[in-house]
Every structure is written in C-alpha cells, then in structure tokens.
Design a protein around this motif. Structure first.
Motif, mmCIF file in Angstrom:
data_model
loop_
_atom_site.group_PDB
_atom_site.id
_atom_site.type_symbol
_atom_site.label_atom_id
_atom_site.label_comp_id
_atom_site.label_asym_id
_atom_site.label_seq_id
_atom_site.Cartn_x
_atom_site.Cartn_y
_atom_site.Cartn_z
ATOM 1 N N LEU A 19 9.478 -0.458 -15.293
ATOM 2 C CA LEU A 19 8.938 0.328 -14.186
ATOM 3 C C LEU A 19 9.055 1.825 -14.424
ATOM 4 C CD1 LEU A 19 10.224 -1.920 -11.279
ATOM 5 C CD2 LEU A 19 7.869 -1.710 -12.113
ATOM 6 N N LEU A 20 10.172 2.276 -14.984
ATOM 7 C CA LEU A 20 10.325 3.705 -15.262
ATOM 8 C C LEU A 20 9.430 4.122 -16.426
ATOM 9 C CD1 LEU A 20 11.817 6.285 -14.433
ATOM 10 C CD2 LEU A 20 13.547 5.714 -16.144
ATOM 11 N N GLY A 21 9.359 3.289 -17.456
ATOM 12 C CA GLY A 21 8.486 3.602 -18.592
ATOM 13 C C GLY A 21 7.042 3.744 -18.176
ATOM 14 N N TYR A 22 6.593 2.846 -17.327
ATOM 15 C CA TYR A 22 5.219 2.892 -16.817
ATOM 16 C C TYR A 22 5.015 4.133 -15.942
ATOM 17 C CZ TYR A 22 1.041 1.380 -14.255
ATOM 18 O OH TYR A 22 -0.213 1.307 -13.690
ATOM 19 N N ALA A 23 5.936 4.377 -15.002
ATOM 20 C CA ALA A 23 5.783 5.488 -14.061
ATOM 21 C C ALA A 23 5.840 6.842 -14.753
ATOM 22 C CB ALA A 23 6.858 5.409 -12.980
ATOM 23 N N VAL A 28 8.200 4.207 -25.824
ATOM 24 C CA VAL A 28 9.499 3.536 -25.777
ATOM 25 C C VAL A 28 10.574 4.372 -26.460
ATOM 26 C CG1 VAL A 28 8.758 1.153 -25.367
ATOM 27 C CG2 VAL A 28 8.860 2.028 -27.711
ATOM 28 N N SER A 29 10.208 5.146 -27.474
ATOM 29 C CA SER A 29 11.197 6.013 -28.126
ATOM 30 C C SER A 29 11.695 7.082 -27.156
ATOM 31 C CB SER A 29 10.600 6.668 -29.376
ATOM 32 O OG SER A 29 9.471 7.454 -29.046
ATOM 33 N N GLU A 30 10.829 7.578 -26.286
ATOM 34 C CA GLU A 30 11.233 8.567 -25.283
ATOM 35 C C GLU A 30 12.073 7.911 -24.191
ATOM 36 O OE1 GLU A 30 7.121 11.194 -25.761
ATOM 37 O OE2 GLU A 30 7.324 9.789 -24.098
ATOM 38 N N LEU A 31 11.719 6.698 -23.855
ATOM 39 C CA LEU A 31 12.414 5.969 -22.798
ATOM 40 C C LEU A 31 13.851 5.647 -23.193
ATOM 41 C CD1 LEU A 31 11.978 4.684 -19.991
ATOM 42 C CD2 LEU A 31 11.143 2.648 -21.159
ATOM 43 N N VAL A 32 14.057 5.135 -24.399
ATOM 44 C CA VAL A 32 15.413 4.777 -24.815
ATOM 45 C C VAL A 32 16.266 6.008 -25.108
ATOM 46 C CG1 VAL A 32 14.756 2.490 -25.651
ATOM 47 C CG2 VAL A 32 14.835 4.419 -27.263
ATOM 48 N N ALA A 33 15.643 7.153 -25.294
ATOM 49 C CA ALA A 33 16.392 8.394 -25.524
ATOM 50 C C ALA A 33 16.974 8.964 -24.229
ATOM 51 C CB ALA A 33 15.500 9.432 -26.196
ATOM 52 N N HIS A 89 30.133 1.982 -16.804
ATOM 53 C CA HIS A 89 29.244 2.830 -17.603
ATOM 54 C C HIS A 89 28.555 3.836 -16.671
ATOM 55 C CE1 HIS A 89 26.675 3.740 -21.094
ATOM 56 N NE2 HIS A 89 25.674 3.816 -20.226
ATOM 57 N N THR A 90 29.076 5.063 -16.642
ATOM 58 C CA THR A 90 28.539 6.071 -15.718
ATOM 59 C C THR A 90 27.978 7.296 -16.428
ATOM 60 O OG1 THR A 90 30.741 7.030 -15.461
ATOM 61 C CG2 THR A 90 30.056 5.372 -13.829
ATOM 62 N N SER A 91 28.014 7.311 -17.743
ATOM 63 C CA SER A 91 27.420 8.417 -18.503
ATOM 64 C C SER A 91 26.904 7.852 -19.816
ATOM 65 C CB SER A 91 28.453 9.520 -18.752
ATOM 66 O OG SER A 91 29.517 9.019 -19.542
ATOM 67 N N GLY A 92 26.153 8.668 -20.519
ATOM 68 C CA GLY A 92 25.577 8.209 -21.779
ATOM 69 C C GLY A 92 24.203 7.603 -21.567
ATOM 70 N N PRO A 93 23.794 6.677 -22.440
ATOM 71 C CA PRO A 93 22.441 6.146 -22.394
ATOM 72 C C PRO A 93 22.122 5.414 -21.094
ATOM 73 C CG PRO A 93 23.656 5.213 -24.253
ATOM 74 C CD PRO A 93 24.592 6.088 -23.502
ATOM 75 N N LEU A 94 20.875 5.577 -20.628
ATOM 76 C CA LEU A 94 20.409 4.853 -19.452
ATOM 77 C C LEU A 94 20.129 3.389 -19.794
ATOM 78 C CD1 LEU A 94 19.409 4.873 -16.486
ATOM 79 C CD2 LEU A 94 17.139 5.443 -17.394
ATOM 80 N N LEU A 95 19.505 3.164 -20.928
ATOM 81 C CA LEU A 95 19.142 1.798 -21.343
ATOM 82 C C LEU A 95 20.064 1.367 -22.480
ATOM 83 C CD1 LEU A 95 15.265 2.102 -21.222
ATOM 84 C CD2 LEU A 95 16.808 1.229 -19.466
ATOM 85 N N MET A 122 19.907 1.255 -26.548
ATOM 86 C CA MET A 122 18.893 0.343 -27.087
ATOM 87 C C MET A 122 18.033 1.059 -28.114
ATOM 88 S SD MET A 122 17.321 -1.647 -23.803
ATOM 89 C CE MET A 122 16.362 -2.732 -24.848
ATOM 90 N N THR A 123 17.448 0.292 -29.002
ATOM 91 C CA THR A 123 16.459 0.846 -29.926
ATOM 92 C C THR A 123 15.078 0.773 -29.276
ATOM 93 O OG1 THR A 123 15.993 -1.279 -30.961
ATOM 94 C CG2 THR A 123 17.785 0.058 -31.935
ATOM 95 N N ALA A 124 14.153 1.560 -29.810
ATOM 96 C CA ALA A 124 12.774 1.515 -29.313
ATOM 97 C C ALA A 124 12.176 0.128 -29.534
ATOM 98 C CB ALA A 124 11.935 2.587 -30.002
ATOM 99 N N GLU A 125 12.531 -0.503 -30.654
ATOM 100 C CA GLU A 125 12.010 -1.838 -30.953
ATOM 101 C C GLU A 125 12.487 -2.856 -29.925
ATOM 102 O OE1 GLU A 125 13.608 0.134 -33.175
ATOM 103 O OE2 GLU A 125 11.890 0.734 -34.398
ATOM 104 N N ALA A 126 13.754 -2.752 -29.529
ATOM 105 C CA ALA A 126 14.292 -3.677 -28.529
ATOM 106 C C ALA A 126 13.621 -3.477 -27.180
ATOM 107 C CB ALA A 126 15.809 -3.500 -28.405
ATOM 108 N N CYS A 127 13.327 -2.227 -26.848
ATOM 109 C CA CYS A 127 12.649 -1.942 -25.583
ATOM 110 C C CYS A 127 11.212 -2.480 -25.608
ATOM 111 C CB CYS A 127 12.673 -0.437 -25.322
ATOM 112 S SG CYS A 127 12.170 0.014 -23.646
#
Length: 198
Positions: A19-23, A28-33, A89-95, A122-127
């Motif tokens: 949902l966030l990636g679509y919105a 996916v590389s930007e999303l997992v970053a 887990h309250t900091s660091g990566p979102l995904l 996560m990696t972009a491939e996993a996403c």
C-alpha cells in the motif's frame, strides 16, 4: 489485500509494503531503503521522505488516508509500526525480514561473518517477491513485479483525472518525462476514448 493475513507481523509488513509502495509510486529499491524515521504521521496522513535514485534527490511525498480502511496506506503503516514496536523494533529499517516463526530476523551470517543489512532490512528482490506472491494469491492475471506498484499508480492516477505533472512530481519523475508516458497503460478504447466528452 483480502489475501494478506494481517494478524501476523509478516502480513502487516506485506500490507504496508504494497500500500505504501503504491501510494508513493515507489520503486522497490526506494521502498526498502525507507527507515522508520522517514515516515511521519500527520493529521492528514503520512509524509514520506524518499530518496529518488533516478533523479538523485530526496522528495517528500504526502500520502493521505484512504477511503477504505482495508486498503489505506496510512493505517497499514501505523499497524506495522505498532507491531514492530511491540517486538522492540522502533528505529532503523521500515521493512524488515521476518522469520517463518514471525519474529524480526536476526542479522545473517555466513562462515561466522555478518552478511546483508545488520538491522534486517529487506532486499528489493524480497519486496518484489511480495508483490508477485500476493497478486498470485489474489488470482490476478499477468506479470506482477515490484515495478507494478509504480506503473499501476501512474495508470490509475491518470485514469482518475490527475494531470501528468502532478503524477510525475508525486512519483519522482522529471517534468515532461517520456518514461512516465511509457508507464501509462492503454485503457479500454471506449472508456478511455479521448473523444468522450467533446
């Protein structure tokens, strides 16, 4: 989204990723970053700071609440953040990677040496695999990849009447981008007919 089990941490992560990636019309590389700190909730929705690698700049994307709670990216991200906070887990990566037992994955090692992201990003491939897996579970036909989120956003926004300029700026395309035009799917020749309404 009905095929996603949101009672699990992995399901909440998957829903938020889709949902966030679509919105955000994110690659996916930007999303997992994205880190947790890159997503701020406001009364209107989310402000998401994304590094757009193709144009080499950060953009701040406004993501409003969705009309339908089950497909609302704001609620999905809020649910994910609450579940991850509960897991510590309250900091660091979102995904993050989730183990098959439903826990945030520990750092990976090979031969006693740490590999991959030490925080479980996560990696972009996993996403991208999430997109394909959920599309298949929903019985959707066609080829579904991580880029389907970005392409689908552009097509749906255009069909809903958004201008190319607004779509482009929201998704991090340069003004007048020919790449954006290539993303717009051809619609039905009757419902998307340019003569309609003249």
């Amino acid at each position: 989204m009905a095929t996603v089990d949101r009672s699990t941490l992995a399901g909440r992560r998957d829903a938020a990723a889709l949902l966030l990636g679509y919105a955000c019309a994110a690659r996916v590389s930007e999303l997992v970053a994205l880190d947790i700190a890159d997503v701020r909730e406001t009364p209107e929705g989310l402000l998401v700071t994304i590094y757009r690698r193709k144009i080499k700049t950060f953009t701040e994307v406004a993501v409003p609440y969705g009309r339908i709670p089950a497909s609302c990216p704001v609620r999905a991200v809020r649910d994910l953040l609450a579940a991850m906070a509960e897991a510590g887990h309250t900091s660091g990566p979102l995904l993050v990677r989730i183990t098959r037992h439903g826990h945030i994955a520990p750092p990976l090692t090979r031969g006693g040496k740490q590999i991959g992201d030490p925080h479980g990003r996560m990696t972009a491939e996993a996403c991208a695999e999430i997109v394909g897996r959920i599309a298949a579970a929903a019985g959707l036909e066609g080829r579904w990849t991580g880029h389907s989120l970005r392409r689908g956003f552009a097509t749906a926004a255009r069909r809903a009447g958004a201008t190319l300029e607004r779509i482009g700026r929201h998704g991090g395309w340069k003004d007048g981008s020919t790449a954006l035009l290539g993303y717009l799917e051809e619609g039905d020749r009757w419902t998307d007919n340019p003569v309609t309404g003249l």
